[in-house]
Motif scaffolding. Structure first.
Motif, short mmCIF file in Angstrom:
data_model
loop_
_atom_site.label_atom_id
_atom_site.label_comp_id
_atom_site.label_asym_id
_atom_site.label_seq_id
_atom_site.Cartn_x
_atom_site.Cartn_y
_atom_site.Cartn_z
N LEU A 69 20.40 52.37 88.38
CA LEU A 69 19.30 52.37 89.36
C LEU A 69 18.06 51.66 88.82
O LEU A 69 17.26 51.14 89.60
N GLU A 70 17.92 51.61 87.50
CA GLU A 70 16.77 50.91 86.92
C GLU A 70 16.84 49.40 87.16
O GLU A 70 15.81 48.73 87.20
N LYS A 71 18.05 48.90 87.30
CA LYS A 71 18.25 47.45 87.48
C LYS A 71 18.87 47.15 88.84
O LYS A 71 19.67 46.23 88.98
N LYS A 72 18.47 47.91 89.85
CA LYS A 72 19.15 47.79 91.15
C LYS A 72 19.01 46.41 91.78
O LYS A 72 19.87 46.00 92.56
N ASP A 73 17.95 45.68 91.46
CA ASP A 73 17.81 44.34 92.02
C ASP A 73 18.79 43.34 91.40
O ASP A 73 18.97 42.24 91.94
N SER A 74 19.37 43.71 90.28
CA SER A 74 20.30 42.81 89.59
C SER A 74 21.77 43.18 89.78
O SER A 74 22.65 42.41 89.43
N ILE A 75 22.01 44.38 90.33
CA ILE A 75 23.38 44.88 90.41
C ILE A 75 24.29 43.98 91.23
O ILE A 75 25.45 43.74 90.87
N ALA A 76 23.77 43.47 92.35
CA ALA A 76 24.61 42.61 93.20
C ALA A 76 25.12 41.41 92.43
O ALA A 76 26.29 41.02 92.54
#
Length: 227
Positions: A69-76
């Motif tokens: 969740l800390e890196k949610k913008d990168s998960i995709a």
């Protein structure tokens, strides 16, 4: 009479050798054509696969440290261009295959070149099992994440991606959190990812080894073709 026979035999041998030399030269030119394009393809594939491997590792590390969740913008990106990414170069071996099938491989006088060609061919054929297993893991990973989508995480300015875009920021945030939590709770996905990363490392090493052989083959061939 004996001298005449020996002379005729010598001339015949010279003609045969000259013909073999011409065929060898054409075969060497064919090898240059066959291996020049795969060299470029292998370089590109290795770069792409390095990126995919790196993204997949970062995704697995985030999962193991409970920081998705800390890196949610990168998960995709980590999922789409890492876990679900697959690259393979398709070498061209028409000239070598033809030489083997016709028996003309013996016309290549450089023993070192013949060895490099045989080792490259063996490496290529032995890699098929890795490719198949990697693809099987990819299908399973794709199936595991199909119940939730990351399409809303992509940049809506990308006109080449015909994907739904959620404009409501609250709804978008809710869906992002839902999808990442669903991913976080999917132990099978990360188990498969771990197995696939090991397989992708093997495939990457094979492709790097093939590139070494391609460079060696081209270096020897170009040296042989020099006047």
């Amino acid at each position: 009479v004996v001298t005449g026979i020996l002379l005729a035999r010598q001339i015949n041998n010279w003609n045969e050798q000259r013909k073999d030399n011409l065929i060898e030269k054409e075969l060497l030119k064919g090898l240059v054509i066959d291996f020049t394009e795969p060299k470029s393809r292998l370089k590109e594939t290795i770069n792409l696969q390095n990126t995919a491997f790196s993204y997949g590792k970062r995704l697995l590390l985030l999962y193991e440290t409970n920081r998705l969740l800390e890196k949610k913008d990168s998960i995709a990106g980590f999922v789409g261009y890492g876990a679900l990414s697959w690259w393979r170069a398709e070498p061209v071996t028409g000239t070598y295959d033809a030489m083997v099938s016709t028996g003309n491989i013996g016309l290549i006088r450089n023993k070192e070149l013949r060895r490099y060609l045989a080792e490259f061919d063996a490496e290529l054929k032995s890699g098929f099992e890795d490719h198949e297993y990697s693809m099987d893991l990819l299908y399973e990973l794709t199936a595991e994440q199909s119940e939730y989508t990351f399409s809303f995480l992509y940049d809506p300015t990308r006109s080449d991606l015909e994907l739904p875009v959620i404009n409501d920021s609250v709804e978008k945030e809710r869906k992002i959190n839902y999808s990442i939590n669903a991913l976080k709770n999917n132990k099978r996905f990360f188990g498969l990812l771990s197995s696939r990363l090991m397989m992708e490392k093997n495939r990457l090493e094979r492709q790097e080894k093939m590139l070494v052989f391609v460079n060696k083959i081209l270096n020897v061939v170009e040296s042989e073709l020099k006047p």
